[in-house]
Design a protein around this motif. Structure first.
Motif, PDB file in Angstrom:
ATOM      1  N   UNK A  40      54.209  66.897  43.604  1.00 15.34           N
ATOM      2  CA  UNK A  40      54.920  68.067  43.742  1.00 15.34           C
ATOM      3  C   UNK A  40      55.313  68.521  45.373  1.00 15.34           C
ATOM      4  N   UNK A  41      54.591  67.778  46.238  1.00 17.42           N
ATOM      5  CA  UNK A  41      54.719  68.129  47.678  1.00 17.42           C
ATOM      6  C   UNK A  41      56.325  67.146  48.031  1.00 17.42           C
ATOM      7  N   UNK A  42      57.047  67.993  48.527  1.00 14.71           N
ATOM      8  CA  UNK A  42      58.294  67.282  48.999  1.00 14.71           C
ATOM      9  C   UNK A  42      57.991  66.258  50.055  1.00 14.71           C
ATOM     10  N   UNK A  43      58.470  64.941  49.914  1.00 16.80           N
ATOM     11  CA  UNK A  43      57.976  63.808  50.858  1.00 16.80           C
ATOM     12  C   UNK A  43      58.629  64.025  52.290  1.00 16.80           C
ATOM     13  N   UNK A  44      59.765  64.884  52.353  1.00 16.28           N
ATOM     14  CA  UNK A  44      60.432  65.284  53.675  1.00 16.28           C
ATOM     15  C   UNK A  44      59.415  65.942  54.609  1.00 16.28           C
ATOM     16  N   UNK A  45      58.482  66.605  54.153  1.00 21.43           N
ATOM     17  CA  UNK A  45      57.477  67.046  55.207  1.00 21.43           C
ATOM     18  C   UNK A  45      56.671  66.305  55.750  1.00 21.43           C
ATOM     19  N   UNK A  46      56.090  65.183  55.086  1.00 20.90           N
ATOM     20  CA  UNK A  46      55.235  63.993  55.588  1.00 20.90           C
ATOM     21  C   UNK A  46      56.263  63.019  56.358  1.00 20.90           C
ATOM     22  N   UNK A  47      57.353  62.641  56.067  1.00 21.36           N
ATOM     23  CA  UNK A  47      58.544  61.980  56.721  1.00 21.36           C
ATOM     24  C   UNK A  47      58.914  62.760  58.158  1.00 21.36           C
ATOM     25  N   UNK A  48      59.019  63.938  58.097  1.00 20.80           N
ATOM     26  CA  UNK A  48      59.260  64.887  59.408  1.00 20.80           C
ATOM     27  C   UNK A  48      58.144  64.644  60.126  1.00 20.80           C
ATOM     28  N   UNK A  49      56.828  64.797  59.673  1.00 14.14           N
ATOM     29  CA  UNK A  49      55.334  64.826  60.628  1.00 14.14           C
ATOM     30  C   UNK A  49      55.253  63.312  61.165  1.00 14.14           C
ATOM     31  N   UNK A  50      55.825  62.334  60.193  1.00 16.19           N
ATOM     32  CA  UNK A  50      55.564  60.799  60.926  1.00 16.19           C
ATOM     33  C   UNK A  50      56.576  60.583  62.046  1.00 16.19           C
ATOM     34  N   UNK A  51      57.808  61.312  61.985  1.00 16.85           N
ATOM     35  CA  UNK A  51      59.001  60.993  62.896  1.00 16.85           C
ATOM     36  C   UNK A  51      58.592  61.898  64.109  1.00 16.85           C
ATOM     37  N   UNK A  52      57.733  62.895  64.152  1.00 14.14           N
ATOM     38  CA  UNK A  52      57.179  63.440  65.159  1.00 14.14           C
ATOM     39  C   UNK A  52      56.284  62.790  65.842  1.00 14.14           C
ATOM     40  N   UNK A  95      47.932  64.129  56.761  1.00 10.99           N
ATOM     41  CA  UNK A  95      47.128  64.449  55.483  1.00 10.99           C
ATOM     42  C   UNK A  95      46.532  65.953  55.815  1.00 10.99           C
ATOM     43  N   UNK A  96      45.377  66.153  56.915  1.00  5.36           N
ATOM     44  CA  UNK A  96      44.950  67.166  56.947  1.00  5.36           C
ATOM     45  C   UNK A  96      45.814  68.774  57.530  1.00  5.36           C
ATOM     46  N   UNK A  97      46.980  68.467  57.929  1.00  2.00           N
ATOM     47  CA  UNK A  97      47.718  69.312  58.510  1.00  2.00           C
ATOM     48  C   UNK A  97      48.899  69.657  57.776  1.00  2.00           C
ATOM     49  N   UNK A  98      49.470  68.628  56.824  1.00  2.00           N
ATOM     50  CA  UNK A  98      50.655  68.590  55.958  1.00  2.00           C
ATOM     51  C   UNK A  98      50.436  68.872  54.493  1.00  2.00           C
ATOM     52  N   UNK A  99      49.617  67.623  54.095  1.00  2.00           N
ATOM     53  CA  UNK A  99      49.198  67.408  52.747  1.00  2.00           C
ATOM     54  C   UNK A  99      48.062  68.413  52.206  1.00  2.00           C
ATOM     55  N   UNK A 100      46.959  68.514  52.927  1.00  2.00           N
ATOM     56  CA  UNK A 100      46.076  69.225  52.344  1.00  2.00           C
ATOM     57  C   UNK A 100      46.252  70.718  52.327  1.00  2.00           C
ATOM     58  N   UNK A 101      46.843  71.226  53.128  1.00  2.96           N
ATOM     59  CA  UNK A 101      47.403  72.857  53.101  1.00  2.96           C
ATOM     60  C   UNK A 101      48.251  73.220  51.984  1.00  2.96           C
ATOM     61  N   UNK A 102      49.004  72.266  51.581  1.00  5.25           N
ATOM     62  CA  UNK A 102      50.168  72.387  50.562  1.00  5.25           C
ATOM     63  C   UNK A 102      49.239  72.241  49.172  1.00  5.25           C
ATOM     64  N   UNK A 103      48.074  71.460  49.252  1.00  2.00           N
ATOM     65  CA  UNK A 103      47.525  71.303  48.034  1.00  2.00           C
ATOM     66  C   UNK A 103      46.247  72.542  47.788  1.00  2.00           C
ATOM     67  N   UNK A 104      46.574  73.440  48.367  1.00  2.88           N
ATOM     68  CA  UNK A 104      45.512  74.568  48.115  1.00  2.88           C
ATOM     69  C   UNK A 104      45.681  75.039  46.693  1.00  2.88           C
ATOM     70  N   UNK A 105      46.763  75.294  46.061  1.00  3.69           N
ATOM     71  CA  UNK A 105      46.831  75.797  44.715  1.00  3.69           C
ATOM     72  C   UNK A 105      46.317  74.819  43.793  1.00  3.69           C
ATOM     73  N   UNK A 106      46.275  73.577  43.997  1.00  5.07           N
ATOM     74  CA  UNK A 106      45.905  72.319  43.188  1.00  5.07           C
ATOM     75  C   UNK A 106      44.389  72.344  43.182  1.00  5.07           C
ATOM     76  N   UNK A 107      44.055  72.459  44.544  1.00  2.88           N
ATOM     77  CA  UNK A 107      42.557  72.430  44.872  1.00  2.88           C
ATOM     78  C   UNK A 107      41.645  73.520  44.345  1.00  2.88           C
ATOM     79  N   UNK A 108      42.191  74.688  44.159  1.00  4.63           N
ATOM     80  CA  UNK A 108      41.622  75.797  43.641  1.00  4.63           C
ATOM     81  C   UNK A 108      41.598  75.557  42.233  1.00  4.63           C
ATOM     82  N   UNK A 109      42.395  75.122  41.491  1.00  3.40           N
ATOM     83  CA  UNK A 109      42.154  75.026  40.040  1.00  3.40           C
ATOM     84  C   UNK A 109      41.560  73.896  39.843  1.00  3.40           C
TER      85      UNK A 109
END
Length: 293
Positions: free
Chosen positions: A183-195, A203-217
């Motif tokens: 469910x995480x848009x791949x553009x976020x990770x691609x933008x981070x890698x371009x930077x 993973x720790x600054x983009x993916x993990x924060x966006x996974x908070x709702x799933x992690x709590x469930x």
């Protein structure tokens, strides 16, 4: 007139919706609410036929004098502290690995679902085949001259139960995490890698924060599933297992068999209160993290 027709239409829809929900509400009330209220009342009484009101004596006796209950409470807490974080960490790691799209991972995706569909009795038989005194592991150790280990009657028993718990619930949690990852848009990770961000930093600054709702469930479901491990322990070791794997559910089940309903209900109320407090803090933490995010 038009306003009246709209109100009548909305009223009919509301009544229709309530009629559909009513069977579920009645079932929940009869099977959950009423038994909870009866258990709460029983926790302040003693006796089976003729009940005697004793106030908080049952609670005081369990929490200060009953060694079996305190042991079961300690073991349940220890198991949860070890098993739940390990399950979440391993599930997240495997979900991330499987989400890479590697074709060879297809087999593992299917294999992790098998524990979810295999009946509990069959699961227990497989583990007994490995862990019994004359099982596969002890047979292997015997070839090297090592004395057989009674795994479920030793200090290793709590760790074995943790392993079974992780094995049993791993596939379900991995599926939840993979759903969140997809469910995480791949553009976020691609933008981070371009930077210039590394995969670990992404993973720790983009993916993990966006996974908070799933992690709590996943955390919520893991806590609920941890209370269901009693079935496997009971089938493998009976109602009176090794002291290291004697859980609150054993205490409650044994008091039910001994017709000590007052003590059973008191233990159930205490466990429900502890569970409710944990859930309160879990949801409070989720709310705070959502507000900060």
């Amino acid at each position: 007139m038009a306003a009246k027709r709209i109100i009548k239409r909305k009223t009919r829809k509301t009544i229709t919706a309530l009629l559909f929900v009513l069977p579920c509400l009645l079932g929940a009330f009869v099977l959950y609410v009423i038994p909870m209220l009866i258990s709460f009342v029983y926790s302040f009484t003693q006796g089976v036929g003729q009940l005697t009101f004793v106030g908080f004596d049952n609670y005081i006796q369990l929490l200060s004098q009953n060694g079996a209950f305190l042991l079961s409470l300690k073991n349940t807490a220890l198991f949860s502290i070890m098993g739940i974080p390990l399950l979440i960490i391993i599930s997240l790691f495997l979900a991330t690995l499987l989400n890479t799209g590697v074709s060879k991972m297809t087999f593992f995706r299917s294999a992790m679902l098998y524990p979810m569909i295999i009946p509990g009795a069959s699961v227990v038989m497989v583990w007994q085949l490995f862990l019994n005194d004359d099982g596969i592991i002890n047979g292997f150790l015997n070839k090297f001259g090592i004395e057989p280990i009674s795994f479920l009657n030793s200090s290793y028993s709590i760790y074995i139960i943790v392993i079974i718990f992780i094995w049993k619930n791993l596939g379900y949690n991995v599926i939840l995490f993979m759903t969140g990852l997809n469910a995480i848009p791949p553009e976020y990770r691609e933008a981070a890698q371009l930077d210039g961000a590394s995969k670990i930093r992404t993973f720790f600054q983009i993916t993990l924060p966006l996974l908070k709702p799933t992690t709590f469930f996943v955390l919520l479901m893991s806590i609920i599933n941890s209370l269901k491990i009693f079935r496997e322990i009971y089938q493998m070791s009976g109602g009176y297992p090794n002291d290291n794997i004697y859980f609150v559910q054993h205490f409650m089940n044994n008091n039910f068999e001994n017709l000590n309903y007052s003590r059973l209900c008191t233990a159930a109320v205490i466990l429900s209160l502890i569970f409710s407090v944990i859930m309160f803090f879990v949801f409070r933490l989720e709310k705070k993290s959502t507000e900060l995010g």
